[in-house]
Design an enzyme around this catalytic site. Structure first.
Site, PDB file in Angstrom:
ATOM      1  N   LYS A 103      -2.328  -1.682  -3.559  1.00 54.45           N
ATOM      2  CA  LYS A 103      -3.197  -0.499  -3.530  1.00 54.45           C
ATOM      3  C   LYS A 103      -2.320   0.747  -3.570  1.00 54.45           C
ATOM      4  O   LYS A 103      -1.404   0.853  -2.747  1.00 54.45           O
ATOM      5  CB  LYS A 103      -4.035  -0.514  -2.244  1.00 54.45           C
ATOM      6  CG  LYS A 103      -5.015   0.641  -2.091  1.00 54.45           C
ATOM      7  CD  LYS A 103      -5.800   0.516  -0.795  1.00 54.45           C
ATOM      8  CE  LYS A 103      -6.816   1.628  -0.654  1.00 54.45           C
ATOM      9  NZ  LYS A 103      -7.579   1.551   0.617  1.00 54.45           N
TER      10      LYS A 103
ATOM     11  N   LYS B 290       0.857  -1.187   0.000  1.00 51.34           N
ATOM     12  CA  LYS B 290       0.000   0.000   0.000  1.00 51.34           C
ATOM     13  C   LYS B 290       0.887   1.230   0.000  1.00 51.34           C
ATOM     14  O   LYS B 290       1.728   1.410   0.894  1.00 51.34           O
ATOM     15  CB  LYS B 290      -0.916  -0.003   1.221  1.00 51.34           C
ATOM     16  CG  LYS B 290      -1.894   1.172   1.259  1.00 51.34           C
ATOM     17  CD  LYS B 290      -2.798   1.082   2.475  1.00 51.34           C
ATOM     18  CE  LYS B 290      -3.777   2.240   2.539  1.00 51.34           C
ATOM     19  NZ  LYS B 290      -4.635   2.178   3.741  1.00 51.34           N
TER      20      LYS B 290
END
Length: 331
Positions: free
Chosen positions: A252, A200
């Site tokens: 992400k 992320k």
């Protein structure tokens, strides 16, 4: 051009008809691969539109149940829930409150669709803290990794007790998956799975999400989310998460990190492990804004965007277009 100069190898032969193109298509996008992220707001009496994400709302508990049922009817197989509480504090107390908005929303979704869908929930404190960070703060204002892990363990057990299928630890704390797995097992929830936000990044494309969860963020998250310039670090984080007990790993954002998705997918240590990718708020907003101005074909852009994420190697895609995309694919 003489007869001898004409090309013998003609790849266009396999593009001549729709049937030929579909027969040799390398990448398929299916509704079953899509997950719908959803926001539910405590105390709301009607859905509240999110201005930077046209078509997306903060749900009431009632509208959430209806939307979850609609998603199931569309053929998608998962929802990812985020809670927006009325009150916040320094340690995010609402995150593990059984009567807190996220935990009751989990129960609502499970009651609505049962085993027909996978009910997932974000496991992070940022929506619940008054400072907006993903963890507990130390005296100097930094995020205290190990104190935060204790809160994640409590949050994981609360979500499991509410009936969640997969918890989604997303705060990028070192050791978070191991702590969550241990806490779940110790509380008798060994069947509850973990979708780990393995890679992320500290991305500017999260901007509209801040509005979606009424973020109170002060400063930024660069000391715990990853540097956008790094690829191998993302692979390493995903591998560590699987070693600690993650069942699925996620990259992400998705669009600006297609290369990371591919390298995570191809890592030998992750063979056989499902890879997810999150087509995040800013990526959604860009397409919607361009389409609203008449600059691109909206439906075509939606399907091309999601196909690119599949092509990069994602087995599962979290996207705010999940329901619409499923209907477009069926059509």
């Amino acid at each position: 051009m003489s007869h001898l100069e004409r090309p013998v190898i003609r790849p266009r032969r396999l593009r001549r008809t729709a049937a030929l193109r579909e027969m040799v298509r390398e990448t398929w996008l299916r509704p079953e691969q899509l997950v719908l992220p959803m926001f539910v707001r405590e105390g709301a009496t009607e859905p509240r539109p999110i201005s930077s994400m046209p078509g997306v709302v903060q749900h009431t508990r009632e509208s959430l149940r209806k939307a979850v049922a609609e998603a199931a009817d569309a053929g998608i197989k998962g929802v990812m829930l985020f809670g927006v509480p009325e009150t916040k504090d320094a340690v995010g107390s609402g995150a593990n409150d059984p009567d807190g908005i996220l935990n009751v929303a989990i129960g609502d979704a499970v009651a609505e669709v049962g085993d027909a869908m996978v009910v997932m929930a974000d496991l992070c404190l940022d929506e619940f803290t008054d400072h907006g960070h993903c963890g507990v703060l130390a005296a100097d204002g930094s995020v205290d990794n190990d104190a935060t892990l204790e809160r994640y363990a409590e949050m994981a057990v609360a979500q499991a007790q509410a009936g969640v299928d997969l918890v989604g630890p997303s705060g990028m704390m070192d050791g978070q998956v191991a702590v969550v797995r241990t806490a779940l097992d110790a509380a008798g929830h060994s069947e509850t799975g973990i979708l780990a936000y393995g890679a992320k990044y500290a991305s500017v494309f999260f901007g509209p999400f801040r509005e979606a969860v009424d973020s109170s963020l002060e400063g930024d998250r660069r000391t715990y989310q990853q540097d956008p310039a790094n690829v191998l670090e993302g692979v390493r984080e995903a591998v560590l998460d699987v070693e600690q007990g993650a069942d699925i790993v996620m990259v992400k954002p998705a669009l600006a990190y297609l290369d990371v998705i591919r390298q995570v997918r191809d890592a030998p240590e992750l063979t056989g492990v499902p890879v997810a990718a999150y087509n995040i708020s800013g990526e959604y907003a860009m397409v919607e804004a361009a389409a609203a101005n008449g600059w691109i074909d909206r439906e075509g852009a939606i399907l091309e965007t999601l196909t690119s994420i599949r092509r990069a190697g994602a087995d599962v895609i979290l996207t705010y277009w999940a329901v619409e995309a499923a209907r477009l694919l069926k059509a």
